[in-house]
Design a protein around this motif. Structure first.
Motif, PDB file in Angstrom:
ATOM      1  N   ALA A 286      47.810  61.301  36.287  1.00 40.33           N
ATOM      2  CA  ALA A 286      49.361  61.029  35.693  1.00 40.33           C
ATOM      3  C   ALA A 286      49.312  60.149  34.696  1.00 40.33           C
ATOM      4  CB  ALA A 286      50.125  60.753  36.874  1.00 40.33           C
ATOM      5  N   VAL A 287      48.344  59.131  34.426  1.00 39.30           N
ATOM      6  CA  VAL A 287      48.499  58.056  33.427  1.00 39.30           C
ATOM      7  C   VAL A 287      48.113  58.719  32.336  1.00 39.30           C
ATOM      8  CG1 VAL A 287      47.619  55.915  32.771  1.00 39.30           C
ATOM      9  CG2 VAL A 287      48.451  56.291  35.191  1.00 39.30           C
ATOM     10  N   LEU A 288      46.853  59.513  32.148  1.00 41.18           N
ATOM     11  CA  LEU A 288      46.279  60.150  31.227  1.00 41.18           C
ATOM     12  C   LEU A 288      47.020  61.208  30.554  1.00 41.18           C
ATOM     13  CD1 LEU A 288      42.514  60.652  32.464  1.00 41.18           C
ATOM     14  CD2 LEU A 288      43.307  59.297  30.460  1.00 41.18           C
ATOM     15  N   ASN A 289      47.855  61.792  31.362  1.00 40.83           N
ATOM     16  CA  ASN A 289      48.929  62.543  30.914  1.00 40.83           C
ATOM     17  C   ASN A 289      50.170  61.788  29.968  1.00 40.83           C
ATOM     18  OD1 ASN A 289      47.984  64.924  31.875  1.00 40.83           O
ATOM     19  ND2 ASN A 289      49.118  64.853  33.588  1.00 40.83           N
ATOM     20  N   GLN A 290      50.253  60.527  30.608  1.00 37.42           N
ATOM     21  CA  GLN A 290      51.368  59.615  29.765  1.00 37.42           C
ATOM     22  C   GLN A 290      50.688  59.130  28.437  1.00 37.42           C
ATOM     23  OE1 GLN A 290      54.392  56.849  31.441  1.00 37.42           O
ATOM     24  NE2 GLN A 290      52.444  55.532  30.846  1.00 37.42           N
ATOM     25  N   GLU A 291      49.527  58.898  28.518  1.00 40.02           N
ATOM     26  CA  GLU A 291      49.065  58.314  27.356  1.00 40.02           C
ATOM     27  C   GLU A 291      48.939  59.363  26.202  1.00 40.02           C
ATOM     28  OE1 GLU A 291      46.070  55.058  29.539  1.00 40.02           O
ATOM     29  OE2 GLU A 291      45.085  56.545  28.903  1.00 40.02           O
ATOM     30  N   TYR A 292      48.592  60.483  26.753  1.00 38.32           N
ATOM     31  CA  TYR A 292      48.567  61.612  25.548  1.00 38.32           C
ATOM     32  C   TYR A 292      49.980  61.844  24.821  1.00 38.32           C
ATOM     33  CZ  TYR A 292      47.510  65.875  23.274  1.00 38.32           C
ATOM     34  OH  TYR A 292      46.991  67.012  22.402  1.00 38.32           O
ATOM     35  N   ARG A 293      50.740  61.579  25.636  1.00 35.63           N
ATOM     36  CA  ARG A 293      52.156  61.749  25.047  1.00 35.63           C
ATOM     37  C   ARG A 293      52.383  60.441  23.936  1.00 35.63           C
ATOM     38  NH1 ARG A 293      56.750  62.502  29.686  1.00 35.63           N
ATOM     39  NH2 ARG A 293      55.772  64.782  30.367  1.00 35.63           N
ATOM     40  N   VAL A 294      51.718  59.310  24.499  1.00 35.83           N
ATOM     41  CA  VAL A 294      52.134  58.178  23.693  1.00 35.83           C
ATOM     42  C   VAL A 294      51.115  58.116  22.539  1.00 35.83           C
ATOM     43  CG1 VAL A 294      51.650  55.563  23.603  1.00 35.83           C
ATOM     44  CG2 VAL A 294      52.797  56.564  25.411  1.00 35.83           C
ATOM     45  N   SER A 295      49.928  58.778  22.543  1.00 30.90           N
ATOM     46  CA  SER A 295      49.099  58.879  21.565  1.00 30.90           C
ATOM     47  C   SER A 295      49.308  59.872  20.286  1.00 30.90           C
ATOM     48  CB  SER A 295      47.611  59.201  22.118  1.00 30.90           C
ATOM     49  OG  SER A 295      47.043  58.316  22.955  1.00 30.90           O
ATOM     50  N   CYS A 296      49.932  60.955  20.873  1.00 28.32           N
ATOM     51  CA  CYS A 296      50.199  61.943  20.122  1.00 28.32           C
ATOM     52  C   CYS A 296      51.551  61.396  19.152  1.00 28.32           C
ATOM     53  CB  CYS A 296      50.756  63.163  20.665  1.00 28.32           C
ATOM     54  SG  CYS A 296      49.240  64.253  21.190  1.00 28.32           S
ATOM     55  N   ALA A 297      52.514  60.600  20.001  1.00 24.61           N
ATOM     56  CA  ALA A 297      53.665  60.111  19.164  1.00 24.61           C
ATOM     57  C   ALA A 297      53.241  59.097  17.918  1.00 24.61           C
ATOM     58  CB  ALA A 297      54.750  59.200  20.090  1.00 24.61           C
ATOM     59  N   ASP A 344      52.519  71.490  24.649  1.00 23.00           N
ATOM     60  CA  ASP A 344      51.387  70.765  24.142  1.00 23.00           C
ATOM     61  C   ASP A 344      51.086  69.584  24.926  1.00 23.00           C
ATOM     62  OD1 ASP A 344      51.271  72.219  21.453  1.00 23.00           O
ATOM     63  OD2 ASP A 344      52.786  71.063  20.731  1.00 23.00           O
ATOM     64  N   GLU A 345      51.615  69.359  26.041  1.00 18.71           N
ATOM     65  CA  GLU A 345      51.312  68.380  27.027  1.00 18.71           C
ATOM     66  C   GLU A 345      49.636  68.621  27.465  1.00 18.71           C
ATOM     67  OE1 GLU A 345      52.962  66.088  28.456  1.00 18.71           O
ATOM     68  OE2 GLU A 345      55.059  66.732  28.503  1.00 18.71           O
ATOM     69  N   LEU A 346      48.921  67.455  27.825  1.00 20.93           N
ATOM     70  CA  LEU A 346      47.781  67.247  28.290  1.00 20.93           C
ATOM     71  C   LEU A 346      47.604  68.134  29.568  1.00 20.93           C
ATOM     72  CD1 LEU A 346      44.814  66.372  27.818  1.00 20.93           C
ATOM     73  CD2 LEU A 346      45.381  64.398  29.076  1.00 20.93           C
ATOM     74  N   GLY A 347      48.538  68.066  30.657  1.00 19.46           N
ATOM     75  CA  GLY A 347      48.701  68.756  31.761  1.00 19.46           C
ATOM     76  C   GLY A 347      47.465  68.530  32.752  1.00 19.46           C
ATOM     77  N   LEU A 348      46.778  67.493  32.760  1.00 20.26           N
ATOM     78  CA  LEU A 348      45.756  67.229  33.776  1.00 20.26           C
ATOM     79  C   LEU A 348      46.338  67.417  35.194  1.00 20.26           C
ATOM     80  CD1 LEU A 348      43.893  64.179  32.538  1.00 20.26           C
ATOM     81  CD2 LEU A 348      42.784  66.535  32.780  1.00 20.26           C
ATOM     82  N   ALA A 349      45.703  68.102  35.958  1.00 18.77           N
ATOM     83  CA  ALA A 349      46.282  68.481  37.306  1.00 18.77           C
ATOM     84  C   ALA A 349      46.341  67.228  38.211  1.00 18.77           C
ATOM     85  CB  ALA A 349      45.492  69.454  37.984  1.00 18.77           C
TER      86      ALA A 349
END
Length: 359
Positions: A286-297, A344-349
């Motif tokens: 869940a944290v990696l999914n959030q980090e991916y949003r931040v990184s792409c932004a 485009d979400e990372l979408g890790l389960a």
């Protein structure tokens, strides 16, 4: 499985172990997208090979395991392209970080020398993390207008008290003992014993090899700083944290305040929010999914390109942040970094169970 010496990741199987060697010593083994893919392919092969019981990660050269990701490539992609290459790299890198954390066999990371950014991602999620007297571990991303990623906000949120927030905002380097204190490492082994430890993992079970080589670590320097760190970093905002640090009276606290004033104001505020959100997200995925949003932004805002330019490309060490001050970073600006990415979400389960990260 073997690889030619000019490969950026060397693969070797010997006895009961599979060996991964990051092999870009002139670049301090900085990770590229092909390296991430090669590591992932090796982990797949070895997971399905009953003869491989342990995976061992090391870095070529004398300076360290890995200094991070190839941020010059990110700089060029964000400045001259559409950022798609960087987003694809991060997606595969973050998936690899999650895979390492869930790997079903012992994953032994020898965190000797410099271990920063992406180097933390391929090591500190492992099940066996070994540090030495030479280890220098950090997540220094706010200095280049970025945030701790590769699961860094998850790991730092788990550190005792407010230590993780201090490390995330300042990018301070950890010694071996500090890394043990903060939960980024498990065992201390003198560096001159690493070759023997590495070789013995091919012949003996991991726990037996560790019993032979693990030694008591020297005292953790950060332990003495807990009083002012915990007193100052519990403030609600970055501005209040800096005020508390500046007025605390401990010289180390004042030094931390001065460091923060040189960092990207946007990166500081996003990092504070990301760590505090990570506390409630629970799982690494869940944290990696959030980090991916931040990184792409970050690819669409000026500070990442400017920070890498100042620190790595031109090396003038004089970044011109935009917005230039903490007061100029609005709530609307921050919200952009956490906005959903749709398709485009990372979408890790998510794993079956979650546990709130203690703060």
């Amino acid at each position: 499985m073997t690889g030619a010496d000019d490969q950026p990741v060397l693969l070797e199987t010997r006895g009961r172990a599979g060996y991964l060697t990051l092999n870009r010593p002139r670049a301090l083994n900085a990770l590229t997208h092909p390296m991430v893919r090669r590591i992932d392919e090796a982990l797949t092969a070895w997971e399905n090979d009953p003869g491989i019981e342990t995976v061992v990660l090391t870095g070529a050269g004398e300076r360290g395991l890995c200094a991070g990701g190839d941020i010059r490539a990110v700089h060029d992609d964000a400045r001259d392209g559409d950022g798609a290459g960087s987003a694809a790299f991060w997606a595969d890198e973050y998936r690899l970080n999650a895979r390492i954390a869930r790997y079903p066999k012992p994953y032994v990371a020898l965190m000797d020398g410099i271990v920063m950014g992406g180097g933390v991602g391929v090591s500190a999620h492992g099940s066996v993390r070994v540090v030495t007297e030479r280890s220098r571990i950090a997540m220094p991303e706010t200095g280049i207008g970025f945030i701790p990623d590769v699961g860094g906000t998850y790991l730092l949120a788990l550190a005792p008290g407010s230590l993780g927030l201090h490390l995330a905002l300042t990018g301070a380097q950890l010694t071996a003992a500090d890394a043990l204190l903060c939960g980024l490492a498990d065992h201390y082994v003198p560096s001159d014993a690493l070759p023997a430890l590495r070789d013995e993992l091919a012949e003996r079970p991991t726990h037996a090899v560790l019993e032979r080589h693990v030694r008591p670590a020297p005292p953790a320097q950060l332990a003495d700083h807990r009083p002012w760190i915990d007193a100052c970093y519990t403030a609600d905002t970055v501005e209040e944290i800096i005020d508390r640090l500046s007025s605390h009276g401990d010289p180390a606290a004042k030094e931390a305040a001065e460091t923060l004033l040189t960092r990207s104001p946007t990166a500081l505020k996003v990092t504070l929010n990301a760590l505090r959100r990570a506390r409630h997200l629970g799982s690494l995925e869940a944290v990696l999914n959030q980090e991916y949003r931040v990184s792409c932004a970050s690819l669409t805002t000026p500070d990442l390109v400017e920070g890498i330019r100042a620190q790595i490309v031109d090396k003038d060490r004089n970044p011109r942040w935009s917005p230039p001050t903490l007061a100029d970073v609005t709530e609307a600006h921050l919200a952009r970094f956490f906005a959903p990415l749709g398709d485009d979400e990372l979408g890790l389960a998510q794993p079956g169970t979650t546990q709130e990260v203690p703060w």
